[in-house]
Design a protein around this motif. Structure first.
Motif, mmCIF file in Angstrom:
data_model
loop_
_atom_site.group_PDB
_atom_site.id
_atom_site.type_symbol
_atom_site.label_atom_id
_atom_site.label_comp_id
_atom_site.label_asym_id
_atom_site.label_seq_id
_atom_site.Cartn_x
_atom_site.Cartn_y
_atom_site.Cartn_z
ATOM 1 N N THR B 70 -74.446 -19.491 28.671
ATOM 2 C CA THR B 70 -73.551 -18.235 28.306
ATOM 3 C C THR B 70 -73.794 -17.826 26.948
ATOM 4 O O THR B 70 -73.033 -17.033 26.324
ATOM 5 N N LEU B 71 -74.550 -18.768 26.109
ATOM 6 C CA LEU B 71 -74.571 -18.490 24.806
ATOM 7 C C LEU B 71 -75.381 -17.190 24.557
ATOM 8 O O LEU B 71 -76.429 -16.773 25.466
ATOM 9 N N THR B 72 -75.067 -16.422 23.521
ATOM 10 C CA THR B 72 -75.858 -15.066 23.103
ATOM 11 C C THR B 72 -76.594 -15.250 21.721
ATOM 12 O O THR B 72 -76.511 -16.198 21.384
ATOM 13 N N SER B 73 -77.285 -14.144 21.681
ATOM 14 C CA SER B 73 -78.188 -14.270 20.379
ATOM 15 C C SER B 73 -77.237 -14.285 19.235
ATOM 16 O O SER B 73 -77.525 -15.003 18.244
ATOM 17 N N ASN B 74 -75.930 -13.603 19.401
ATOM 18 C CA ASN B 74 -75.104 -13.855 18.185
ATOM 19 C C ASN B 74 -74.605 -15.112 17.919
ATOM 20 O O ASN B 74 -74.573 -15.660 16.733
ATOM 21 N N ASP B 75 -74.621 -16.136 18.810
ATOM 22 C CA ASP B 75 -74.257 -17.435 18.786
ATOM 23 C C ASP B 75 -75.266 -18.382 18.181
ATOM 24 O O ASP B 75 -74.782 -19.217 17.307
ATOM 25 N N ILE B 76 -76.521 -17.752 18.360
ATOM 26 C CA ILE B 76 -77.560 -18.659 17.765
ATOM 27 C C ILE B 76 -78.086 -18.114 16.311
ATOM 28 O O ILE B 76 -78.902 -18.884 15.651
ATOM 29 N N ALA B 77 -77.655 -16.992 16.224
ATOM 30 C CA ALA B 77 -78.352 -16.300 14.891
ATOM 31 C C ALA B 77 -77.983 -17.088 13.548
ATOM 32 O O ALA B 77 -78.849 -17.080 12.803
ATOM 33 N N ARG B 78 -77.138 -17.933 13.453
ATOM 34 C CA ARG B 78 -77.108 -18.606 12.300
ATOM 35 C C ARG B 78 -78.098 -19.559 12.295
ATOM 36 O O ARG B 78 -78.267 -20.653 11.147
ATOM 37 N N PHE B 79 -79.043 -19.868 13.262
ATOM 38 C CA PHE B 79 -79.987 -21.076 13.360
ATOM 39 C C PHE B 79 -81.326 -20.563 13.131
ATOM 40 O O PHE B 79 -82.497 -21.162 12.941
ATOM 41 N N ASP B 85 -88.815 -11.762 12.675
ATOM 42 C CA ASP B 85 -90.207 -11.616 13.109
ATOM 43 C C ASP B 85 -90.871 -12.886 13.375
ATOM 44 O O ASP B 85 -92.041 -12.938 13.575
ATOM 45 N N TRP B 86 -90.260 -14.193 13.377
ATOM 46 C CA TRP B 86 -90.895 -15.325 13.394
ATOM 47 C C TRP B 86 -90.976 -15.388 15.092
ATOM 48 O O TRP B 86 -90.111 -14.859 15.814
ATOM 49 N N HIS B 87 -92.126 -15.935 15.828
ATOM 50 C CA HIS B 87 -91.910 -16.374 17.202
ATOM 51 C C HIS B 87 -90.721 -17.421 17.321
ATOM 52 O O HIS B 87 -90.562 -18.214 16.489
ATOM 53 N N LEU B 88 -89.966 -17.013 18.244
ATOM 54 C CA LEU B 88 -88.737 -17.979 18.445
ATOM 55 C C LEU B 88 -88.594 -18.471 19.932
ATOM 56 O O LEU B 88 -88.734 -17.710 20.785
ATOM 57 N N LEU B 89 -88.485 -19.663 20.177
ATOM 58 C CA LEU B 89 -88.437 -20.508 21.521
ATOM 59 C C LEU B 89 -87.104 -21.006 21.316
ATOM 60 O O LEU B 89 -87.250 -21.896 20.570
ATOM 61 N N VAL B 90 -86.136 -20.501 22.227
ATOM 62 C CA VAL B 90 -84.731 -21.206 22.233
ATOM 63 C C VAL B 90 -84.621 -21.955 23.550
ATOM 64 O O VAL B 90 -84.886 -21.596 24.618
#
Lengths: 252, 436
Positions: B70-79, B85-90
């Motif tokens: 249920t996490l959102t982009s906002n939750d992980i933004a601090r990481f 613009d980096w490639h990001l795989l979460v």
């Protein structure tokens, strides 16, 4: 402003200062000269509060207060500044941050408002001119990778920013070429005011061509063996230190 | 029941490689058998002398249940270091989250795939490479191989330089409590290829979980890989990670380990220099507090001649924390003109803090230059006096110098935004918030 009476101090159990008395008033420039090992730098460091020296006797009064009771940071906050002979490199802390932290501490101690980074930049722009340095040095780490001349200019820059009442310059001329020497000396002269005082510790007379002292004191083996006016420095330049040491009976 | 037989049961219960070819179940079965045979290491093992994994061995960490987050982009933004613009795989709790990930078009023919995609799209690549660099000899590597569920496979073809860094972010939240995660990374940089990879391990909310990560990195002839690892696990978590690289002729591998998280962590960074003139740089910083324990082991195998290795590790230990650095260097009889240098500097702040630092050189060639140095100390007196003499108070002076000690090693990070972000983290940590 500063009154030293019969000051004795040691480091590592070895007696270095053996009874120094000296009075410095506002508006004056004093030169402390002497051969290597005479205790000149020790005197400078004791005034600034270096914890590695033990004061074993005598008194030092600064603006009527007991200076020896104060921690080094309190002395600085009350207007004492030591320009180091060997400025310390602090990789990882930018000059901008370091200078602003110091500036704000001193403002706080004077009961003035602290400044934010933008306001501080305005202060710096003006002060940098005094030592002919450019803004990019603000982003560099404190003294890290600086040349000898840059380090000494940075000391004078700090002095310009903190505007001390009593500045002690410890061998600020050592290792400087003639251009750097001129910049440093002119910086010191520009910062001179009737209400502040300067103590210049030096081995050589050449700095005193630029920073003209009102008084010259010769230190040898932990004591002041001669005091005089600026002409004493010229005499030392011509004749060296030996004659004075002999006259004082200090060489055995 | 012994600790390792519990894992056999968990292994039997799990479904492995249903969609895959035969090689994968075989690899996994061999791995769990190896794990059963060796068991968790003890402090009698030379490589684990200063680190007891009893707190891991006495618990049973079930493989994490993969379920949508249920996490959102906002939750992980601090990481994400502010880099859109980096490639990001979460990955959240071990599961790949396409909605949180973001990767732009890759340069010509380069491949960045999740492990499960790679099983479909490049099974032969996986079959050929996986487990060859980091064979499941060590217990934790075996455990990872047996239980790996997802991860990332990167292949950069000949002479392609990927300009955009690839950031793999592993996030856990409360759902990971009592579970284990076994992410796997495989990087293949072919002849002359270049790539920058960041792997971040972070958590939202608290939990006692085990991350057991393995990365295999093939750095081909003339290739360059910059590999950053940021370990910011939850303070109750356990983290074990092994990175094994092999390097071809004239290659460069630069690995940086930043470790501030987990109650107990062990980070292995190994490189095998197989081609001449290769250069490896292994740097790192660990900053611990309270009763944290962080152990780094590096191992550089100079197999080919004229290679250079450089290592700078720094530690800041507060509270009763315990840091361990073990730098192993092996120089093969063939590896003449080896140039190796290793340093480890530790700052002890806490009265109960402790460090064990152990260089280990095994040199079998005669024309080599190998040095190592270690210091353990407190803050420099002259630097403290210098700052105080400018009016800066004692507490602030200590904070700034501690920060400076740490920040110095971050200078070795060439990826500027990451360096700035990590400096920021350290700054927040060491400089009192009421300061200017």
């Amino acid at each position: 402003m500063l009154k030293i009476e019969n000051l004795t101090a040691s480091a590592g159990g070895k007696q270095i200062l053996k009874g120094i008395s000296l009075a410095v008033n506002a508006g004056e420039v004093h030169a402390i000269m002497g051969p290597n090992g005479s205790g000149k730098s020790t005197l400078a460091q004791v005034i600034a509060g270096h914890p590695g020296y033990e004061v074993t006797g005598g008194t030092v009064t600064y603006e009527g207060q007991d200076l020896l009771e104060m921690d080094a940071e309190v002395r600085a906050q009350k207007g004492i500044f030591l320009a180091f002979q060997y400025p310390v490199e602090i990789p990882g802390v930018s000059n901008a941050y370091f200078l602003r932290a110091a500036y704000n501490e001193i403002r706080k101690a004077r009961g003035e408002e602290e400044v934010d980074p933008m306001e501080f930049l305005d202060v710096m722009t003006e002060k940098l001119k005094i030592v002919e340095m450019t803004e990019d040095m603000l982003q560099r780490s404190v003294n890290a990778g600086f040349s000898g001349g840059e380090k000494k200019r940075n000391e004078i820059l700090q002095m310009a920013v903190l505007s001390p009442k009593l500045a002690v310059l410890d061998e600020t001329d050592s290792g400087l070429d003639i251009d750097a020497l001129r910049i440093v000396a002119e910086g010191v002269n520009k910062l001179k005011r009737p209400d502040n005082a300067t103590v210049v510790v030096t081995h050589y007379q050449r700095l005193l061509n630029y920073i003209v002292p009102d008084y010259v004191h010769v230190l040898a083996q932990g004591r002041i063996v001669r005091s005089g006016g600026k002409e004493l420095a010229l005499e030392l330049e011509e004749r060296g230190y030996d004659w004075l040491l002999e006259a004082a009976g200090a060489t055995a | 029941m012994t600790a390792h037989s519990k894992y056999r049961e968990l292994f039997e219960a799990a479904v492995h490689g249903a969609a895959a070819k035969d090689w994968l179940p075989k690899l996994k079965i061999a791995a769990i058998e190896q794990f059963e045979a060796v068991g968790f290491p003890t402090t009698r093992d030379e490589d684990w002398h200063f680190t007891s994994v009893t707190p891991i061995a006495e618990r049973t960490f079930r493989p994490v249940k993969l379920s949508a987050t249920t996490l959102t982009s906002n939750d992980i933004a601090r990481f994400t270091y502010g880099q859109d613009d980096w490639h990001l795989l979460v990955f959240v709790n071990g599961r790949y989250e396409p909605a949180l990930s973001n990767f732009a078009e890759l340069d010509a023919e380069a491949q960045v795939m999740t492990f499960s995609e790679a099983l479909k799209e490049a099974p032969e690549l996986l079959a050929e490479r996986l487990g060859t660099l980091a064979p499941a000899k060590q217990a934790f590597t075996a455990l990872n191989t047996a239980f790996m569920a997802d991860g990332v496979v990167i292949r950069v073809p000949k002479d392609i330089a990927l300009e955009t860094p690839i950031h793999i972010l592993y996030v856990t939240d409360a759902h990971a409590n009592n579970a284990s995660l076994h992410p796997r990374t495989l990087v293949i940089a072919e002849h002359g290829a270049q790539a920058t990879l960041i792997e971040t391990f972070a958590s939202i909310g608290s939990g006692t979980y085990l991350t057991n990560h393995v990365a295999e990195v093939v750095v081909g002839d003339n290739a360059r890989v910059d590999h950053y690892k940021v370990q910011r696990e939850d303070g109750n978590a356990f983290h074990v990670g092994t990175t094994q690289a092999t390097q071809g002729r004239d290659s460069i591998y630069h690995a940086f380990s930043f470790a501030t998280g987990a109650q107990l962590s062990r980070t292995n960074v190994y490189s095998r220099l197989l081609g001449s003139n290769a250069e490896v740089r292994l740097n790192g910083l660990y900053a611990l507090e309270e009763a944290q324990h962080a152990d780094h082991q590096t191992f550089v195998e100079h197999i080919a001649p004229a290679c250079s290795s450089r290592e700078v590790y720094k530690g800041i230990l507060d509270g009763t924390s315990h840091g361990v650095f073990n730098g192993k260097v092996y120089v093969d009889p063939q590896a003449q003109q080896t140039d190796g240098k290793q340093t480890n500097h530790t700052l002890l702040i806490g009265d109960g803090a402790r460090v064990d630092t152990k260089p280990q050189l095994e040199i079998f060639a005669d024309d080599v230059k190998c040095t190592h140095g270690a210091t353990v100390g407190r803050l420099d007196d002259m630097a403290q006096f210098y700052m105080k003499s400018r009016g800066i108070g004692a507490e602030r002076t200590r904070a700034l110098l501690t920060y400076a000690f740490a920040a110095e090693v971050l200078e070795l990070i060439e990826l500027e935004p990451l360096k700035v972000a990590l400096e920021g983290l350290l700054f927040e940590r060491f400089i009192p918030p009421d300061s200017v």
